[in-house]
Design a protein around this motif. Structure first.
Motif, PDB file in Angstrom:
ATOM      1  N   LYS A 172       0.827  -1.208   0.000  1.00  0.00           N
ATOM      2  CA  LYS A 172       0.000   0.000   0.000  1.00  0.00           C
ATOM      3  C   LYS A 172       0.861   1.259   0.000  1.00  0.00           C
ATOM      4  O   LYS A 172       0.430   2.318  -0.458  1.00  0.00           O
ATOM      5  CB  LYS A 172      -0.924   0.003   1.217  1.00  0.00           C
ATOM      6  CG  LYS A 172      -1.965  -1.099   1.215  1.00  0.00           C
ATOM      7  CD  LYS A 172      -2.783  -1.071   2.499  1.00  0.00           C
ATOM      8  CE  LYS A 172      -3.787  -2.215   2.534  1.00  0.00           C
ATOM      9  NZ  LYS A 172      -4.561  -2.249   3.808  1.00  0.00           N
ATOM     10  N   ASN A 175       5.276   2.108  -4.660  1.00  0.00           N
ATOM     11  CA  ASN A 175       4.916   2.680  -5.956  1.00  0.00           C
ATOM     12  C   ASN A 175       4.850   1.565  -7.005  1.00  0.00           C
ATOM     13  O   ASN A 175       5.779   1.383  -7.793  1.00  0.00           O
ATOM     14  CB  ASN A 175       5.932   3.752  -6.351  1.00  0.00           C
ATOM     15  CG  ASN A 175       5.511   4.475  -7.625  1.00  0.00           C
ATOM     16  OD1 ASN A 175       4.337   4.478  -7.997  1.00  0.00           O
ATOM     17  ND2 ASN A 175       6.482   5.087  -8.292  1.00  0.00           N
ATOM     18  N   VAL A 176       3.758   0.817  -6.965  1.00  0.00           N
ATOM     19  CA  VAL A 176       3.578  -0.287  -7.911  1.00  0.00           C
ATOM     20  C   VAL A 176       3.098   0.283  -9.246  1.00  0.00           C
ATOM     21  O   VAL A 176       2.197   1.131  -9.265  1.00  0.00           O
ATOM     22  CB  VAL A 176       2.540  -1.305  -7.374  1.00  0.00           C
ATOM     23  CG1 VAL A 176       2.340  -2.440  -8.365  1.00  0.00           C
ATOM     24  CG2 VAL A 176       2.987  -1.831  -6.023  1.00  0.00           C
ATOM     25  N   PRO A 177       3.674  -0.146 -10.371  1.00  0.00           N
ATOM     26  CA  PRO A 177       3.202   0.347 -11.677  1.00  0.00           C
ATOM     27  C   PRO A 177       1.698   0.115 -11.843  1.00  0.00           C
ATOM     28  O   PRO A 177       1.177  -0.929 -11.454  1.00  0.00           O
ATOM     29  CB  PRO A 177       4.010  -0.498 -12.675  1.00  0.00           C
ATOM     30  CG  PRO A 177       5.246  -0.884 -11.920  1.00  0.00           C
ATOM     31  CD  PRO A 177       4.816  -1.047 -10.489  1.00  0.00           C
ATOM     32  N   ALA A 178       1.020   1.078 -12.412  1.00  0.00           N
ATOM     33  CA  ALA A 178      -0.444   1.048 -12.516  1.00  0.00           C
ATOM     34  C   ALA A 178      -0.994  -0.240 -13.133  1.00  0.00           C
ATOM     35  O   ALA A 178      -1.968  -0.799 -12.627  1.00  0.00           O
ATOM     36  CB  ALA A 178      -0.923   2.267 -13.296  1.00  0.00           C
ATOM     37  N   PRO A 179      -0.401  -0.763 -14.222  1.00  0.00           N
ATOM     38  CA  PRO A 179      -0.981  -1.990 -14.819  1.00  0.00           C
ATOM     39  C   PRO A 179      -0.898  -3.222 -13.913  1.00  0.00           C
ATOM     40  O   PRO A 179      -1.623  -4.196 -14.116  1.00  0.00           O
ATOM     41  CB  PRO A 179      -0.136  -2.201 -16.084  1.00  0.00           C
ATOM     42  CG  PRO A 179       0.454  -0.869 -16.375  1.00  0.00           C
ATOM     43  CD  PRO A 179       0.684  -0.230 -15.034  1.00  0.00           C
ATOM     44  N   ARG A 181      -1.132  -3.114 -10.446  1.00  0.00           N
ATOM     45  CA  ARG A 181      -1.779  -2.941  -9.154  1.00  0.00           C
ATOM     46  C   ARG A 181      -2.951  -3.910  -9.000  1.00  0.00           C
ATOM     47  O   ARG A 181      -3.657  -4.202  -9.955  1.00  0.00           O
ATOM     48  CB  ARG A 181      -2.275  -1.501  -9.003  1.00  0.00           C
ATOM     49  CG  ARG A 181      -1.139  -0.506  -8.821  1.00  0.00           C
ATOM     50  CD  ARG A 181      -1.629   0.920  -8.836  1.00  0.00           C
ATOM     51  NE  ARG A 181      -0.486   1.849  -8.864  1.00  0.00           N
ATOM     52  CZ  ARG A 181      -0.590   3.141  -9.132  1.00  0.00           C
ATOM     53  NH1 ARG A 181      -1.775   3.677  -9.400  1.00  0.00           N
ATOM     54  NH2 ARG A 181       0.499   3.899  -9.132  1.00  0.00           N
TER      55      ARG A 181
END
Length: 205
Positions: A172, A175-179, A181
């Protein structure tokens, strides 16, 4: 004693229901958002496996398998009811799951509400039925071996879901890449943990 210890350790680390066979993935992925709910479901799975695997072992040994009814009457020695295994195993699992649901609702209403539909769905959790089917397939000699296997399988599933939940709580703040998540990064984490657990395959117990 050494054989029981070997069965116990292998069922947790080598033959882990999640990482080796991918059984029980639905609950594993859906509930593993917080450690608290994951631990609650994991304990419930341990309890259900602790009861259902030994009960199904006795059912298979003294009722369902070929010649199992000979203790009742020698004339029944040729009877083979193994074709009823699936139905009988699921009936036992559903009964124990109902018992667990009532216990959790009585003593921990907050956990009951948090788990929601996934608590009664333990009855159709592939890991629970898998425990009984693996027990039948591997022909354990004693009730103790079947019980140890059931407990070890439950602990292995518990470890898997709690470990994933702990990592997802930390994600949480990452900074996980959007695709990736959500479910994407969860599958990647599961794969990496599965690879880590594979290292135990080279250990002789």
């Amino acid at each position: 004693m050494e054989n029981l210890l070997s069965i116990f350790i292998r069922s947790i680390f080598v033959d882990n229901m999640i990482f080796a066979f991918f059984l029980g993935m639905c609950s594993y992925l859906a509930v593993s958002k917080t450690v608290k709910t994951s631990a609650g479901l994991g304990v419930a799975v341990i309890f259900v496996l602790l009861i259902t695997v030994p009960v199904n072992y006795l059912l298979d040994k003294y009722v369902l398998s070929a010649g199992a009814l000979s203790w009742l009457d020698p004339r029944l020695a040729d009877m083979n009811l193994s074709f009823l295994s699936f139905i009988m195993f699921i009936a036992v699992i559903a009964s124990i799951t109902q018992l667990v649901e009532m216990i959790v609702e009585r003593f921990s209403p907050s956990l009951y509400n948090t788990l929601g539909i996934f608590l009664p769905l333990i009855a159709v959790n592939c890991a629970i039925l898998g425990g009984s089917l693996f027990m039948q397939e591997r022909h354990y000699d004693t009730l103790a071996e079947a019980t140890v296997f059931g407990v070890g399988s439950g602990i292995g599933w518990f470890l898997a879901i709690v470990m994933l939940a702990a990592i997802r709580e930390k994600l949480k703040y990452s900074n996980v890449p959007a695709p990736l998540r959500g479910i994407g990064i969860t599958f990647i984490l599961t794969g990496l943990m599965g690879i880590a657990f594979m290292t135990f395959m080279g250990v002789k117990f």
